[in-house]
Design a protein around this motif. Structure first.
Motif, short mmCIF file in Angstrom:
data_model
loop_
_atom_site.label_atom_id
_atom_site.label_comp_id
_atom_site.label_asym_id
_atom_site.label_seq_id
_atom_site.Cartn_x
_atom_site.Cartn_y
_atom_site.Cartn_z
N VAL A 251 0.83 -1.19 0.00
CA VAL A 251 0.00 0.00 0.00
C VAL A 251 0.87 1.25 0.00
N PRO A 252 1.04 1.92 -1.16
CA PRO A 252 1.74 3.22 -1.16
C PRO A 252 0.85 4.27 -0.53
N LEU A 253 1.46 5.34 -0.03
CA LEU A 253 0.74 6.31 0.80
C LEU A 253 0.80 7.73 0.26
N PRO A 354 -4.18 5.65 1.53
CA PRO A 354 -3.63 4.81 0.46
C PRO A 354 -3.76 5.50 -0.90
N ARG A 355 -2.78 5.30 -1.73
CA ARG A 355 -2.82 5.85 -3.08
C ARG A 355 -2.59 4.71 -4.09
N THR A 356 -2.95 4.99 -5.33
CA THR A 356 -2.76 3.98 -6.38
C THR A 356 -1.57 4.30 -7.27
N GLY A 357 -1.13 5.55 -7.27
CA GLY A 357 -0.02 5.94 -8.13
C GLY A 357 0.20 7.44 -8.05
N VAL A 358 0.80 7.98 -9.10
CA VAL A 358 1.13 9.40 -9.17
C VAL A 358 0.69 9.92 -10.53
N ASP A 359 0.05 11.08 -10.52
CA ASP A 359 -0.36 11.71 -11.77
C ASP A 359 0.89 12.20 -12.52
N LYS A 369 -9.57 4.68 -4.30
CA LYS A 369 -10.99 5.00 -4.16
C LYS A 369 -11.82 3.81 -3.68
N GLN A 370 -11.27 2.62 -3.78
CA GLN A 370 -12.02 1.43 -3.41
C GLN A 370 -11.39 0.75 -2.21
N VAL A 390 -10.73 3.42 2.73
CA VAL A 390 -10.48 4.67 2.01
C VAL A 390 -11.38 5.82 2.47
N LYS A 391 -12.38 5.53 3.29
CA LYS A 391 -13.35 6.57 3.61
C LYS A 391 -13.89 6.37 5.01
N TYR A 392 -13.84 7.42 5.81
CA TYR A 392 -14.34 7.38 7.19
C TYR A 392 -15.83 7.01 7.20
N THR A 393 -16.60 7.60 6.29
CA THR A 393 -18.06 7.46 6.30
C THR A 393 -18.50 6.01 6.17
N THR A 394 -17.81 5.23 5.37
CA THR A 394 -18.29 3.90 5.04
C THR A 394 -17.59 2.78 5.82
N ALA A 395 -16.93 3.12 6.91
CA ALA A 395 -16.20 2.11 7.68
C ALA A 395 -17.13 1.03 8.22
#
Length: 561
Positions: A251-253, A354-359, A369-370, A390-395
């Motif tokens: 998991v890159p950050l 968590p990130r998926t990559g770099v723009d 996002k998932q 990835v999201k506090y709301t949906t924990a």
């Protein structure tokens, strides 16, 4: 909720959770509610890392419209409604206003359509008995009305505003704590300041962890049928205990920064577009810039979020003066009347996502996002699951799915989940406004309305527990004495019932004292002396604890680039 490490070593649990943030807390509650024996350990204090460093917004997912991601919208809308139901003291509707400019993607017509679609997709959002928790329909307003609501908003090209409602968590640290308290009430064993150091294994099966009590240095083994890793930014570090046996999870950050500043807007949260270019590679329609959010918070504003690449260790996370200045520049460029300077910053939030990559065009991180629920049995390591949130709301929703998968991994049919309708600790409130008014009417002699409101908003239906800790000085009429009496009761309750071990635990995560800046020195001293009486601290320890609190926010003055 008691810290009992002896229990942790005596039992073999159905489930052991590593990590006490919002995801670990929700899984502990979900699993306990479904009859499992549960243990949870956290290397620091509960909700002291990423879960504490949020914009405090419970998102209904309006922004997912640009991706036409209706599934995630429905998920977010449902979970917002669930949190409004099960934690009515902590979650409240929040009006949001977005100024509209021109007639393109940021114009009145486009946002009017977006609000209409959002209302249609969230048509069941108000299936709650409490009218205070209802989310009104979105609507567009005129340019004149927008200027009246947001004095000083740039007027060149202004065509109006889009007004809709989301929700805000009153105390983002107490929400995970409430989930944990609920879990503990039905039998879970939870402990902070217990750091995992390695896995226990029988053959290739994970059977628990080796851990260390940070407070004493003692080592202990904790055994369980299954271990769930919800360590957030420490995911890679925990999986490193496998010594390369689980290469499929890495998991890159990205570093996320929010600022608490002098107030910019009073009633409404405001969304404005940054002048910095931004491209979402997954969006069907790209707005061309990142969205900045300014929300009212404790009489101030909380502003965010800026993101940068983070490739260092999570424990080394630091928000630098460059990070702060960059976010201030973005706000000032997007909303010149703000004219914020570093002196206007009262508190800094920094967390890792968590990130998926770099723009490749902007150099900015592309955020994950998932969520992911990874069963390591696929790699020949049964007994271990890892959760990437990835999201506090949906924990809570992810927790429900994780526990479903847990039962299935045992070859069992998952029992019905009821966590979406079961109030958590402090949430036994049918109608919030009525409950609050009753509390104000029946408040003990000498307590001001402000104090009672604070107690109800933080502790909900459990606020009488705080009053029980008072030590006989409510008969005095001087407001400062009454304020200190309640504060003393909160500190005592935090130590005895909420596992507070340090002054920082109390200031930043048990009370709202430190949510918008470090309190005045006399308040710090009073709280530290109260804890000293409870925990047997020396004068030297009192000074150390006070200094540690002051240092929490001093990093914003570091000249690190």
């Amino acid at each position: 909720m008691k810290r009992n490490l002896l229990n942790l070593t005596r039992n073999t649990y159905d489930l052991l959770i590593i990590g006490g943030g919002i995801y670990g807390a929700c899984i502990a509650w979900e699993a306990s509610l479904r009859g499992l024996s549960v243990a949870l350990v956290e290397k620091g204090d509960f909700a002291s890392a990423t879960s504490a460093n949020s914009l405090k917004t419970i998102h209904g997912g309006l922004r997912y419209l640009q991706n036409a991601d209706f599934r995630r919208m429905r998920e977010s809308i449902r979970e917002r409604r669930t949190l409004l139901r099960i934690a009515p003291h902590l979650i409240h509707p929040l009006p949001v206003l977005i100024p509209t400019y021109g007639h393109g993607m940021k114009g009145k017509e486009a946002l009017s359509l977006a609000l209409a679609v959002n209302d249609m997709i969230s048509c069941d959002r108000n299936q709650l008995d409490d009218p205070q928790k209802h989310i009104p329909n979105g609507r567009v307003i005129s340019a004149q009305d927008c200027q009246q609501l947001l004095p000083g908003i740039p007027h060149q090209g202004l065509t109006g505003g889009a007004l809709f409602y989301d929700a805000q968590v009153y105390n983002s640290e107490r929400l995970p704590l409430s989930f944990l308290q609920s879990a503990a009430q039905v039998g879970a064993d939870v402990a902070n300041y217990v750091e995992g150091v390695d896995f226990l294994k029988e053959g290739n099966r994970i059977t628990g962890i080796k851990a260390k009590d940070i407070l004493t240095g003692d080592h202990l083994d904790i055994r369980a049928k299954t271990v769930i890793n919800t360590s957030g930014p420490w995911m890679n570090q925990v999986l490193g205990w496998l010594q390369g046996e689980s290469p499929s999870v890495n998991v890159p950050l990205a570093k996320a920064v929010n600022l608490v500043t002098r107030p910019l807007f009073q009633t409404y949260a405001v969304g404005i577009s940054s002048t910095n270019s931004y491209r979402d590679p997954n969006a069907i329609v790209n707005k061309g810039s990142r969205f900045l959010f300014i929300a009212p918070w404790r009489g101030k504003s909380i502003i965010g979020t800026s993101y940068t690449i983070w490739d260092e260790k999570p424990d080394d996370l630091q928000v630098t003066t460059a990070d702060i200045q960059d976010l201030l520049d973005q706000i000032n460029q997007a909303y010149p009347p703000a004219n914020l300077t570093p002196e206007d910053v009262d508190f800094v939030h920094g967390g890792l996502l968590p990130r998926t990559g770099v723009d490749s065009h902007t150099g900015e991180p592309l955020l994950e996002k998932q969520y992911h629920i990874h069963d390591h049995a696929r790699e020949g390591l049964p007994g271990l699951l890892s959760i990437i949130g990835v999201k506090y709301t949906t924990a809570r929703d992810v927790a429900e799915k994780a526990v479903d998968q847990l039962f299935k991994s045992w070859g069992q049919q998952p029992p019905q989940s009821v966590s979406d309708i079961t109030p958590i600790y402090g949430g036994e409130i049918e109608r919030f406004d009525t409950f609050l008014q009753t509390a104000l009417t029946n408040s003990p002699n000498g307590l001001t309305e402000e104090i009672m409101r604070r107690l109800v908003y933080n502790y909900g239906s459990a606020y009488p527990d705080i009053l029980e800790s008072l030590e006989g000085n409510l008969h005095q009429q001087q407001a400062p004495v009454d304020e200190l009496a309640i504060l003393k009761a909160e500190v005592i309750h935090a130590v005895r019932e909420e596992m507070a071990q340090t002054l920082s635990d109390v200031i930043f995560r048990r009370t709202e004292l430190g949510s918008a800046g470090v309190p005045e020195p006399h308040i710090l001293k009073y709280c530290a002396e109260t804890m000293a009486t409870e925990l047997g601290w020396s004068l030297t320890r009192i000074e150390q604890e006070i200094q540690a609190v002051k240092e929490v926010n001093q990093h914003r003055f570091l000249n690190v680039v």
